[in-house]
Enzyme design. Sequence first.
Site, PDB file in Angstrom:
ATOM      1  N   GLU A 151      93.470 -52.328  67.825  1.00  0.00           N
ATOM      2  CA  GLU A 151      94.862 -51.995  68.097  1.00  0.00           C
ATOM      3  C   GLU A 151      95.760 -52.257  66.893  1.00  0.00           C
ATOM      4  O   GLU A 151      96.628 -51.440  66.565  1.00  0.00           O
ATOM      5  CB  GLU A 151      95.357 -52.782  69.315  1.00  0.00           C
ATOM      6  CG  GLU A 151      94.723 -52.314  70.614  1.00  0.00           C
ATOM      7  CD  GLU A 151      95.277 -53.043  71.828  1.00  0.00           C
ATOM      8  OE1 GLU A 151      96.027 -54.026  71.642  1.00  0.00           O
ATOM      9  OE2 GLU A 151      94.953 -52.634  72.953  1.00  0.00           O
ATOM     10  N   HIS A 185      99.398 -48.253  76.758  1.00  0.00           N
ATOM     11  CA  HIS A 185      98.972 -49.104  77.872  1.00  0.00           C
ATOM     12  C   HIS A 185      99.425 -48.562  79.232  1.00  0.00           C
ATOM     13  O   HIS A 185      99.067 -49.120  80.269  1.00  0.00           O
ATOM     14  CB  HIS A 185      99.527 -50.522  77.697  1.00  0.00           C
ATOM     15  CG  HIS A 185      98.915 -51.252  76.534  1.00  0.00           C
ATOM     16  ND1 HIS A 185      99.296 -51.042  75.238  1.00  0.00           N
ATOM     17  CD2 HIS A 185      97.941 -52.208  76.484  1.00  0.00           C
ATOM     18  CE1 HIS A 185      98.596 -51.818  74.439  1.00  0.00           C
ATOM     19  NE2 HIS A 185      97.759 -52.527  75.161  1.00  0.00           N
TER      20      HIS A 185
END
Length: 324
Positions: A151, A185
């Site tokens: 990430e 997300h």
Amino acid sequence: MPSAQKAPAISPNAAATLSVAFTLIYVLPFYLSPATRPSPQLSRDAPSSIRARIRAVTLSTLICLGITVYVLHQGGRLGPYEILKMLGVWPISFLDTARTLLLVAILFAGPLFEHGIVDGGWQDWIRGRYVGEVLGSWTGYRNYVAGPVSEELIWRGMIVPIHILAQFSGKKIIFLTPLYFGIAHVHHLYEFRLTHPRVPMLLAIARAVFQFTYTSLFGFFATFVFLRTGNVLSIILAHSFCNWLGLPRFWGRVGVEAGVPIGPPGDYSSASSKPQVQSPVQSRGLGWTVVYYVVLVAGAYGFYRGLFPLTESRYALPVVLAEE
């Protein structure tokens, strides 16, 4: 007369398009294979699912890296050393990394006090009792290694340099690029509905909004530190640290039961696999709770005071964050 400002190496629209593309390249593979696709029968914490998803994000990260290097070289006319610097992988200052982790520890002074002192976990931390147990599990490897590394490489090490090429201001980079991180997300709403079908839709949406909010807030901080230090290692370790502790407790008493981080778990930013410290035999007095909230506020103030001094570095990326 002052010379005209040099045109950006790539357009702002191109930077936004690449950021959306990177986000999709990261997320979509989760839904393309039965081994990674969420379903009521396949838990996201199943070892087979975790292994498949780690393979997927590894490939996604390599694809995004190849695209980024090409853009930096062709669009930005940067050489190998300059590309490594823009990606935040070289040079690496371990002093800057230590200062960043100190800053994060100051912010989390309250949770550290609760889990380490109130719940008595400091001795286990010193002995490293849980390190092998956590990192030896697939959930631990996902939450503290694969997730933070992939990430931060994409949303800080790749998306930020592209926006620098497009000549976005420092403030816009800090407050815009983490939104892609938060959006990445949002798909957990779908996964949550599959595994928790009886939860009201409104509550599920509120959970997703909450998750988007705190992932974006972390992204603001991570992007700020990345621009200030040019050090992606610092952000990866800070990400792992935050996953370990979870969100601080903002209400309730400490020392009554094991402190469980508040907030929903994320795909690669979950603290749910952190071993819980056993509750003390006797509940702590109210004074411990008072001290906790004092330490929590003091930590927030210390974080505010140390934000600029502890992130000052000679390896900062070429972006002006504030006028001198």
